[in-house]
Enzyme design. Structure first.
Site, PDB file in Angstrom:
ATOM      1  N   ARG A  71       1.126  -1.140  -0.095  1.00 31.17           N
ATOM      2  CA  ARG A  71       0.089  -0.021  -0.003  1.00 31.17           C
ATOM      3  C   ARG A  71       1.017   1.091  -0.125  1.00 31.17           C
ATOM      4  O   ARG A  71       1.596   1.463   0.834  1.00 31.17           O
ATOM      5  CB  ARG A  71      -0.947   0.094   1.418  1.00 31.17           C
ATOM      6  CG  ARG A  71      -1.714   1.392   1.410  1.00 31.17           C
ATOM      7  CD  ARG A  71      -2.785   1.444   0.326  1.00 31.17           C
ATOM      8  NE  ARG A  71      -3.719   0.347   0.390  1.00 31.17           N
ATOM      9  CZ  ARG A  71      -4.536   0.050  -0.808  1.00 31.17           C
ATOM     10  NH1 ARG A  71      -4.485   0.815  -1.791  1.00 31.17           N
ATOM     11  NH2 ARG A  71      -5.502  -1.096  -0.521  1.00 31.17           N
ATOM     12  N   ARG A  97       1.454  -6.352 -10.086  1.00 34.01           N
ATOM     13  CA  ARG A  97       2.019  -5.592  -9.009  1.00 34.01           C
ATOM     14  C   ARG A  97       2.262  -7.092  -7.830  1.00 34.01           C
ATOM     15  O   ARG A  97       2.717  -6.740  -6.830  1.00 34.01           O
ATOM     16  CB  ARG A  97       1.140  -4.649  -8.308  1.00 34.01           C
ATOM     17  CG  ARG A  97      -0.334  -5.095  -7.853  1.00 34.01           C
ATOM     18  CD  ARG A  97      -1.185  -3.651  -7.388  1.00 34.01           C
ATOM     19  NE  ARG A  97      -2.471  -4.230  -7.089  1.00 34.01           N
ATOM     20  CZ  ARG A  97      -3.163  -3.300  -6.284  1.00 34.01           C
ATOM     21  NH1 ARG A  97      -2.810  -2.317  -6.056  1.00 34.01           N
ATOM     22  NH2 ARG A  97      -4.532  -3.834  -6.127  1.00 34.01           N
ATOM     23  N   HIS A 167       0.793   3.751 -10.603  1.00 34.24           N
ATOM     24  CA  HIS A 167      -0.178   4.242  -9.814  1.00 34.24           C
ATOM     25  C   HIS A 167       0.547   4.917  -8.519  1.00 34.24           C
ATOM     26  O   HIS A 167       0.654   4.244  -7.401  1.00 34.24           O
ATOM     27  CB  HIS A 167      -0.870   2.925  -9.291  1.00 34.24           C
ATOM     28  CG  HIS A 167      -2.069   3.182  -8.447  1.00 34.24           C
ATOM     29  ND1 HIS A 167      -2.188   3.883  -7.235  1.00 34.24           N
ATOM     30  CD2 HIS A 167      -3.356   2.624  -8.540  1.00 34.24           C
ATOM     31  CE1 HIS A 167      -3.514   4.083  -6.601  1.00 34.24           C
ATOM     32  NE2 HIS A 167      -4.046   2.905  -7.408  1.00 34.24           N
ATOM     33  N   ASP A 210     -11.948  10.471  -6.602  1.00 34.92           N
ATOM     34  CA  ASP A 210     -11.416   9.172  -7.380  1.00 34.92           C
ATOM     35  C   ASP A 210     -11.997   9.590  -8.856  1.00 34.92           C
ATOM     36  O   ASP A 210     -12.996   9.449  -9.287  1.00 34.92           O
ATOM     37  CB  ASP A 210     -12.170   8.020  -6.927  1.00 34.92           C
ATOM     38  CG  ASP A 210     -11.680   6.679  -7.469  1.00 34.92           C
ATOM     39  OD1 ASP A 210     -10.770   6.862  -8.128  1.00 34.92           O
ATOM     40  OD2 ASP A 210     -12.066   5.485  -7.048  1.00 34.92           O
ATOM     41  N   GLU A 269      -1.917   9.154 -11.023  1.00 36.38           N
ATOM     42  CA  GLU A 269      -1.641   8.071 -11.549  1.00 36.38           C
ATOM     43  C   GLU A 269      -1.315   8.241 -13.234  1.00 36.38           C
ATOM     44  O   GLU A 269      -2.435   8.820 -13.975  1.00 36.38           O
ATOM     45  CB  GLU A 269      -2.500   6.890 -11.404  1.00 36.38           C
ATOM     46  CG  GLU A 269      -2.835   6.764 -10.139  1.00 36.38           C
ATOM     47  CD  GLU A 269      -4.135   5.709  -9.581  1.00 36.38           C
ATOM     48  OE1 GLU A 269      -4.368   5.026 -10.503  1.00 36.38           O
ATOM     49  OE2 GLU A 269      -4.766   6.298  -8.600  1.00 36.38           O
TER      50      GLU A 269
HETATM   51  C1  BG6 Z   1      -7.149   4.051  -7.668  1.00 34.86           C
HETATM   52  C2  BG6 Z   1      -8.897   3.866  -7.991  1.00 34.86           C
HETATM   53  O1  BG6 Z   1      -6.538   3.836  -8.749  1.00 34.86           O
HETATM   54  O2  BG6 Z   1      -6.817   2.557  -6.738  1.00 34.86           O
HETATM   55  C3  BG6 Z   1      -9.562   3.651  -6.696  1.00 34.86           C
HETATM   56  O3  BG6 Z   1      -9.168   4.943  -8.738  1.00 34.86           O
HETATM   57  C4  BG6 Z   1      -8.940   2.639  -5.756  1.00 34.86           C
HETATM   58  O4  BG6 Z   1     -10.955   3.580  -7.025  1.00 34.86           O
HETATM   59  C5  BG6 Z   1      -7.369   2.785  -5.576  1.00 34.86           C
HETATM   60  O5  BG6 Z   1      -9.355   2.505  -4.442  1.00 34.86           O
HETATM   61  C6  BG6 Z   1      -6.864   1.699  -4.689  1.00 34.86           C
HETATM   62  O6  BG6 Z   1      -6.755   0.491  -5.108  1.00 34.86           O
HETATM   63  P1  BG6 Z   1      -6.408  -0.913  -4.490  1.00 34.86           P
HETATM   64  O7  BG6 Z   1      -6.714  -1.979  -5.500  1.00 34.86           O
HETATM   65  O8  BG6 Z   1      -4.770  -0.752  -4.333  1.00 34.86           O
HETATM   66  O9  BG6 Z   1      -6.985  -1.013  -3.274  1.00 34.86           O
END
Ligand code: BG6
Length: 295
Positions: A71, A97, A167, A210, A269
């Site tokens: 994360r 990933r 991302h 978002d 992103e």
């Molecule tokens: C973003 C999305 O790119 O990633 C969001 O637009 C999403 O909707 C976020 O919550 C995180 O995604 P993840 O799969 O890493 O929890």
């Protein structure tokens, strides 16, 4: 050490070791900046230009375990973005990933350091929701700038289509005093409420945000009014940009995201998603890249 060819020679500015959760990590100490890249996901988890403060944000609650994405940092979303369109069991943002990438090259280039990671299809990926043969080559250049370039080659015998995103989670001192400029004039899809017309002012944050912007090659800037820091995100080969902050409720609902950590990050992103999906003929390749700098 997994996923590193035994013949790989490392310059003195690169160390390979074990990071959190015992995962293999490449640590870069260039004269112009430092960085960390986990081999799982070829996941950049840190970058600090020399004399500066960390630009890449990682959650203190991130898990470092098999089958779970980190994360924060720079997850590589490939070959689909968000939920898979037809397979609800397929992992969010694709399998890249979660996969072990190979570190195939590490070299100094002037005052910068370049790392190259490779991911190819496996029996498991071919049995997944995206059963194609491919090669992905990811070049990470660490210095006063951080440049990330993902080149995908279609190794299949038929045309293949994919989505992709770098991302990136950027560190900010206070999201309430942050603005993202460069996307004014581009209509977007608010993933919470639907299609929205273009706005004339930079994005500011006071709730969950978002947004998917399509058909924009624009450079964006992230200005942190509380520190005066401006992060510039310049991109090439990318037609889409996503801006995301989970805000209070979504942050609280995520086990790997601290309840108040949303104040210290914003995702900008660099993508090719939805209508900007990439299609490659057999043997063709495509590169998406993003370059981050700080003023
Ligand atoms: C973003 C999305 O790119 O990633 C969001 O637009 C999403 O909707 C976020 O919550 C995180 O995604 P993840 O799969 O890493 O929890």
């Amino acid at each position: 050490m997994p996923a590193v060819p035994s013949t790989l020679e490392l310059p003195s500015s690169v160390e390979l070791g074990l990071g959190q959760g015992g995962l293999a990590v490449a640590r870069v100490f260039a004269p112009t900046g430092t960085a960390e890249v986990y081999l799982r996901g070829a996941h950049v988890s840190a970058w600090t230009p020399a004399g500066g403060t960390p630009v890449i944000w990682m959650s203190e609650q991130s898990e470092y375990a098999p089958g779970v994405p980190l994360r924060g940092g720079v997850p590589i979303c490939f070959p689909w973005f968000a939920a898979h369109p037809t397979d609800a069991t397929a992992p969010s943002h694709g399998f890249a990933r979660l996969a072990d990438w190979q570190l195939v090259e590490a070299r100094e280039a002037g005052d910068d350091v370049v790392l190259v990671f490779v991911l190819t299809d496996t029996e498991a990926s071919r049995a997944s929701a995206w059963p194609h043969r491919f090669e992905a080559r990811y070049t990470v250049t660490v210095g006063a700038r951080l440049t990330l370039a993902l080149e995908v080659t279609n190794r299949d015998t038929e045309a293949v289509s994919f989505e992709e995103a770098l991302h990136t989670y950027l560190a900010v001192a206070d999201i309430r005093q942050t603005e993202v400029a460069g996307l004014e004039g581009t209509p977007f899809t608010d993933r919470l409420t639907g299609p929205r017309p273009a706005e004339s002012t930079p994005v500011r944050f006071d709730a969950e945000t978002d947004r998917i912007y399509l058909n924009t090659p624009a450079t964006t800037t992230v200005t942190d009014a509380s520190t005066g820091r401006v992060i510039t995100v310049a991109k090439q080969g990318s037609a889409s940009t996503v801006v995301w902050n989970p805000w209070i409720d979504k942050a609280a609902a995520m086990a790997d995201f601290g309840d108040t950590e949303y104040t210290g990050m914003v995702c900008v992103e660099t993508c090719n998603i939805r209508d900007n999906t990439i299609t490659l003929a057999p043997g063709e390749n495509h590169e998406i890249s993003a370059s981050y700098s700080v003023a």
